[in-house]
Every structure is written in structure tokens, then in C-alpha cells.
Design an enzyme around this catalytic site. Structure first.
Site, PDB file in Angstrom:
ATOM      1  N   CYS A  55       0.833  -1.208   0.000  1.00 65.85           N
ATOM      2  CA  CYS A  55       0.000   0.000   0.000  1.00 65.85           C
ATOM      3  C   CYS A  55       0.867   1.257   0.000  1.00 65.85           C
ATOM      4  O   CYS A  55       1.826   1.350   0.767  1.00 65.85           O
ATOM      5  CB  CYS A  55      -0.915  -0.015   1.225  1.00 65.85           C
ATOM      6  SG  CYS A  55      -2.042   1.391   1.270  1.00 65.85           S
ATOM      7  N   CYS A  59       0.350   4.910   6.891  1.00 60.96           N
ATOM      8  CA  CYS A  59      -0.266   4.709   8.208  1.00 60.96           C
ATOM      9  C   CYS A  59       0.760   4.012   9.123  1.00 60.96           C
ATOM     10  O   CYS A  59       1.167   2.876   8.844  1.00 60.96           O
ATOM     11  CB  CYS A  59      -1.531   3.870   8.079  1.00 60.96           C
ATOM     12  SG  CYS A  59      -2.624   4.457   6.771  1.00 60.96           S
ATOM     13  N   CYS A  62       0.588   0.243  10.267  1.00 56.62           N
ATOM     14  CA  CYS A  62       0.108  -0.794   9.356  1.00 56.62           C
ATOM     15  C   CYS A  62       1.205  -1.652   8.727  1.00 56.62           C
ATOM     16  O   CYS A  62       2.164  -1.145   8.144  1.00 56.62           O
ATOM     17  CB  CYS A  62      -0.741  -0.166   8.253  1.00 56.62           C
ATOM     18  SG  CYS A  62      -1.532  -1.420   7.221  1.00 56.62           S
ATOM     19  N   CYS A  99     -15.989  -9.076   5.865  1.00 58.51           N
ATOM     20  CA  CYS A  99     -15.417  -7.776   5.529  1.00 58.51           C
ATOM     21  C   CYS A  99     -14.257  -7.992   4.568  1.00 58.51           C
ATOM     22  O   CYS A  99     -13.310  -8.711   4.888  1.00 58.51           O
ATOM     23  CB  CYS A  99     -14.947  -7.092   6.814  1.00 58.51           C
ATOM     24  SG  CYS A  99     -14.300  -5.449   6.493  1.00 58.51           S
ATOM     25  N   CYS A 131     -19.222  -6.296   3.917  1.00 59.29           N
ATOM     26  CA  CYS A 131     -18.633  -4.982   4.181  1.00 59.29           C
ATOM     27  C   CYS A 131     -17.359  -4.910   3.333  1.00 59.29           C
ATOM     28  O   CYS A 131     -16.698  -5.920   3.135  1.00 59.29           O
ATOM     29  CB  CYS A 131     -18.288  -4.886   5.668  1.00 59.29           C
ATOM     30  SG  CYS A 131     -17.403  -3.374   6.109  1.00 59.29           S
ATOM     31  N   CYS A 191     -19.432   2.056   8.562  1.00 61.24           N
ATOM     32  CA  CYS A 191     -18.660   1.461   9.654  1.00 61.24           C
ATOM     33  C   CYS A 191     -17.424   2.323   9.834  1.00 61.24           C
ATOM     34  O   CYS A 191     -16.608   2.435   8.917  1.00 61.24           O
ATOM     35  CB  CYS A 191     -18.276   0.032   9.265  1.00 61.24           C
ATOM     36  SG  CYS A 191     -17.160  -0.757  10.437  1.00 61.24           S
ATOM     37  N   ARG A 263     -17.697  -2.867  17.667  1.00 61.38           N
ATOM     38  CA  ARG A 263     -16.911  -4.070  17.330  1.00 61.38           C
ATOM     39  C   ARG A 263     -15.569  -4.078  18.051  1.00 61.38           C
ATOM     40  O   ARG A 263     -14.765  -3.166  17.873  1.00 61.38           O
ATOM     41  CB  ARG A 263     -16.698  -4.150  15.817  1.00 61.38           C
ATOM     42  CG  ARG A 263     -18.023  -4.137  15.072  1.00 61.38           C
ATOM     43  CD  ARG A 263     -17.890  -4.389  13.590  1.00 61.38           C
ATOM     44  NE  ARG A 263     -19.150  -4.042  12.939  1.00 61.38           N
ATOM     45  CZ  ARG A 263     -20.212  -4.847  12.831  1.00 61.38           C
ATOM     46  NH1 ARG A 263     -20.142  -6.078  13.308  1.00 61.38           N
ATOM     47  NH2 ARG A 263     -21.324  -4.435  12.259  1.00 61.38           N
TER      48      ARG A 263
HETATM   49  N1  SAM Z   1      -6.746   0.429   3.219  1.00 62.49           N
HETATM   50  C1  SAM Z   1      -8.007   0.527   3.832  1.00 62.49           C
HETATM   51  C2  SAM Z   1      -8.099   1.702   4.766  1.00 62.49           C
HETATM   52  O1  SAM Z   1      -7.129   2.064   5.395  1.00 62.49           O
HETATM   53  O2  SAM Z   1      -9.210   2.225   4.924  1.00 62.49           O
HETATM   54  C3  SAM Z   1      -8.483  -0.701   4.559  1.00 62.49           C
HETATM   55  C4  SAM Z   1      -7.576  -1.656   5.217  1.00 62.49           C
HETATM   56  S1  SAM Z   1      -7.025  -1.336   6.895  1.00 62.49           S
HETATM   57  C5  SAM Z   1      -6.440  -2.958   7.179  1.00 62.49           C
HETATM   58  C6  SAM Z   1      -8.450  -1.176   7.949  1.00 62.49           C
HETATM   59  C7  SAM Z   1      -8.223  -0.749   9.387  1.00 62.49           C
HETATM   60  O3  SAM Z   1      -7.516  -1.725  10.120  1.00 62.49           O
HETATM   61  C8  SAM Z   1      -7.426   0.507   9.641  1.00 62.49           C
HETATM   62  O4  SAM Z   1      -8.197   1.667   9.465  1.00 62.49           O
HETATM   63  C9  SAM Z   1      -7.023   0.356  11.086  1.00 62.49           C
HETATM   64  O5  SAM Z   1      -7.978   0.947  11.938  1.00 62.49           O
HETATM   65  C10 SAM Z   1      -6.985  -1.140  11.299  1.00 62.49           C
HETATM   66  N2  SAM Z   1      -5.609  -1.621  11.502  1.00 62.49           N
HETATM   67  C11 SAM Z   1      -4.676  -1.833  10.552  1.00 62.49           C
HETATM   68  N3  SAM Z   1      -3.528  -2.266  11.110  1.00 62.49           N
HETATM   69  C12 SAM Z   1      -3.723  -2.316  12.461  1.00 62.49           C
HETATM   70  C13 SAM Z   1      -2.909  -2.673  13.584  1.00 62.49           C
HETATM   71  N4  SAM Z   1      -1.642  -3.034  13.426  1.00 62.49           N
HETATM   72  N5  SAM Z   1      -3.460  -2.626  14.808  1.00 62.49           N
HETATM   73  C14 SAM Z   1      -4.748  -2.239  14.966  1.00 62.49           C
HETATM   74  N6  SAM Z   1      -5.558  -1.884  13.965  1.00 62.49           N
HETATM   75  C15 SAM Z   1      -5.061  -1.915  12.710  1.00 62.49           C
HETATM   76 FE1  SF4 Z   2      -2.817   1.178   3.401  1.00 62.69          FE
HETATM   77 FE2  SF4 Z   2      -2.696  -0.004   5.794  1.00 62.69          FE
HETATM   78 FE3  SF4 Z   2      -3.162   2.603   5.638  1.00 62.69          FE
HETATM   79 FE4  SF4 Z   2      -5.080   0.887   4.834  1.00 62.69          FE
HETATM   80  S1  SF4 Z   2      -4.305   1.134   6.928  1.00 62.69           S
HETATM   81  S2  SF4 Z   2      -4.387   2.749   3.773  1.00 62.69           S
HETATM   82  S3  SF4 Z   2      -3.793  -0.762   4.010  1.00 62.69           S
HETATM   83  S4  SF4 Z   2      -1.278   1.548   4.977  1.00 62.69           S
END
Ligand code: SAM
Ligand code: SF4
Length: 336
Positions: A55, A59, A62, A99, A131, A191, A263
């Protein structure tokens, strides 16, 4: 005590709720939970990562960001047949909501989107709530997902507006709110929630809650994630969030957004059964479960179906069938 649905929450009011003496807060949240929801039911959800890793966003939490060296190996978009078979297996294990997550910055109008629309149709045809969480979305794209039968779109605010740029620099809070607003123009439910443990203050958490609680209508679903520290990301060394912070946050969410499904999502794997039971008592009514022990990515653990079924049996909780969740509150008024 009866709590109504309000959209004019002030920060001080939310702070006062959060700081209520603990057992009183637990009692109030549990009472409100019973007012709006069947306390014997828990919705079990399954996350399918339809496109993993690589990606472009940054973030800081992530595992899927290409900016960080994590254990995730990027994978192409899954085949529709693979997704449908995972969904079928999930349904057989009591899952009522699937989801589908893609590690994209935003949806593009290309063949991959067509592919996702076809997946949405087929998984919906299994009788499951579907979702999607695919990144930013235009209103036209949201409408196409709606036409394909999509039930919900996930787009988390993650943290407060003030703290957002400390965690993510490749998009803004307003980008996030715009996508939520685009989804709201369709029949798809919203959501949206956040993550605890990014180094934010309690005030940041409550500011995020205020943003969610003043959306009109409220999101039908609010995930409360607990950071799952991922090696290689800037947040790998963050300390664990204390359980009482998690309980207070879930309870406060239940009191200010009473009709939503709350959730207990990422980070649940490290909670004991007793801790999870308290989360359910104060209003969490959904969990993510999996057969492979993974949730959001290969490095974000999630308890297995059988362990969860055992826990639900122990607590006297039943799994909730599809389409019995939070309804669109006040939607007609807003869409006029
Ligand atoms: N790329 C999309 C986005 O960011 O909207 C969807 C995928 S992302 C996996 C969805 C959510 O997972 C993120 O907004 C975050 O809140 C949660 N998430 C991702 N990595 C995480 C982590 N290491 N610990 C807790 N929550 C996490
Ligand atoms: Fe990309 Fe992870 Fe951020 Fe979603 S949460 S936009 S998958 S870096």
C-alpha cells in the site's frame, strides 16, 4: 435511566462520561446496551484480505504499507472463487458478516474494481452481510457498490483530527470524512471507528468519539481496535493499552452512539476471556474470528472460530444472524 440518540455531544460531556467512577460507568453502559440491543447476541465477522500489502499510504501502525519493512509479502487481488469459498466456510462457522479489505489508497475505476463488485454480489448471494474496506471512494463508486448489494463500507477515522498527521501524512482527516459522506449518499451503511494505542492522549480518543457521535446519522458500526504492534512499523514499540482504558472507551462509545454495533476488533487476541466478557458487558457486540488465526494481515493475530465458539458458549452468548444489526437511525430525516 434511558439514553436517547443525540448528535450534539460536547467534548466536556463525553469526558465526564469517560471519567465516571468505573463501576458506575460499567453499569450505565450495560443498561444502555440492553436498551438498544439483544445482550445475548454477538455478531461474528470474518475479515478477508482480498488484496494484501504494497500500500502506498504511510499509516504508522500498518503492516501493509510499502514504506515499512514488515513480514507482509504483497499479494495480487484474490480470485473471486477463493473469496467465495472462504466466505462459505466462514458462514458454516457462524459468521454473519464478511469484511473484504484491500490495501489500496483509493478505489480506481478499473477492472480490479469490477472484480470486487462481482465478489460483493456473490458473497451477498450467500445470505451474508458484506462490508468492504478499500480506501477512499467517490460517490459514484459508492453507488456502484450499493447497486452490487454492499451492506456496509468501513472507513476508520483511527484517531482525532489533531493527532491524525502524526500517524498518517499521505491523506487528511477531511479526505476520510469525505469518503464517509460519499457512502452516506447511498444505501450502504457506515462502519467507522479507531485504534487505541497509537501514542494518542485520552483527549484524542474522546475527540475522535465526538466526531463520530456528531455525524448525523451516526455510523451503524463502530470498530474499536487496539493497536497490534507490528515489527518494522514506526509504532512497533508502543506500550500495550491498559485494559481499563479499553473498557472505558467501549462503555463511552456505547453511551454516546447507543444504537451502533460496537466491534471489539484488532488486538482482541491478547485479551483474556474475563477481559473480553467485560467488553461485552459494557456494549461490545461483535468480534472478528478466523480459521487461520489472522485478521487484518498476516501479522495481526485473531482468535480462531472454535476458541471463540467455546468462549461464547461459556458466557451464554449466541451468534447473531445476518441483517439483524444496527439500523440506519434517523436516515430518512437526513436524506429527506
Ligand atoms: N486500506 C483501507 C483503509 O485504510 O481504509 C483498509 C484496510 S485497513 C487494514 C483497515 C483498518 O484496520 C485501519 O483503518 C485500522 O484501523 C486497522 N488496523 C490496521 N492495522 C492495524 C494494527 N496493526 N493494529 C490495529 N488496527 C489496525
Ligand atoms: Fe494502506 Fe494499511 Fe493505511 Fe489501509 S491502513 S491505507 S492498508 S497503509
Amino acid at each position: 435511566m434511558s439514553v436517547g440518540i443525540r448528535y450534539d455531544w460536547q467534548k466536556e460531556e463525553i469526558q465526564a462520561i469517560y471519567n465516571t467512577p468505573l463501576l458506575e460507568l460499567i453499569y450505565q453502559a450495560a443498561s444502555t446496551h440492553r436498551q438498544y440491543h439483544d445482550p445475548t447476541k454477538i455478531q461474528v465477522c470474518k475479515l478477508i484480505s482480498i488484496k494484501t500489502g504494497g500500500c502506498p499510504e504511510d499509516c504508522s501502525y500498518c503492516a501493509q504499507s510499502s514504506r515499512y519493512k514488515t513480514e507482509v509479502t504483497p499479494q495480487a487481488l484474490l480470485e473471486k472463487e477463493t473469496v467465495v469459498s472462504i466466505a462459505q466456510q466462514a458462514k458454516a462457522n457462524g459468521v454473519s458478516r464478511v469484511c473484504m479489505g484491500a490495501a489500496w489508497r483509493e478505489v480506481r475505476d478499473n477492472s480490479q474494481f469490477e472484480h470486487v463488485l462481482a465478489m460483493v454480489k456473490e458473497v451477498t448471494a450467500l445470505g451474508l452481510e458484506v462490508c468492504c474496506t478499500l480506501g477512499m471512494l467517490t460517490e459514484a463508486q459508492a453507488q456502484r457498490l450499493s447497486d452490487a448489494g454492499l451492506y456496509a463500507y468501513n472507513h476508520n477515522l483511527d484517531t482525532s483530527q489533531d493527532y491524525y498527521s502524526t500517524i498518517i501524512t499521505t491523506r487528511t482527516y477531511d479526505d476520510r470524512l469525505n469518503t464517509i459522506n460519499n457512502v452516506r449518499q447511498t444505501n450502504v451503511t457506515v462502519c467507522s471507528g479507531g485504534i487505541l494505542g497509537l501514542g494518542e492522549s485520552v483527549d484524542d480518543r474522546l475527540a475522535m468519539l465526538q466526531t463520530l457521535a456528531t455525524l448525523r446519522p451516526h455510523p451503524e458500526s463502530v470498530p474499536i481496535n487496539i493497536l497490534s504492534q507490528v515489527s518494522g512499523t514506526p509504532l512497533e514499540d508502543q506500550p500495550d493499552v491498559p485494559i481499563w482504558d479499553v473498557i472505558r472507551m467501549i462503555a463511552t462509545t456505547r453511551l454516546v452512539i447507543p444504537a451502533a454495533d460496537v466491534r471489539l476488533s484488532a488486538g482482541r487476541a491478547r485479551l483474556s476471556q474475563v477481559e473480553q466478557a467485560l467488553c461485552f458487558l459494557v456494549g461490545a457486540n461483535s468480534i472478528f474470528s478466523s480459521d487461520d488465526g489472522h485478521m487484518l494481515t498476516v501479522t495481526t493475530p485473531c482468535p480462531g472460530y472454535s476458541a471463540d465458539q467455546e468462549m461464547l458458549n461459556l458466557l451464554g452468548l449466541e451468534t447473531r444472524p445476518p441483517f439483524e444489526g444496527a439500523k440506519k437511525v434517523d436516515r430518512e430525516v437526513v436524506l429527506g
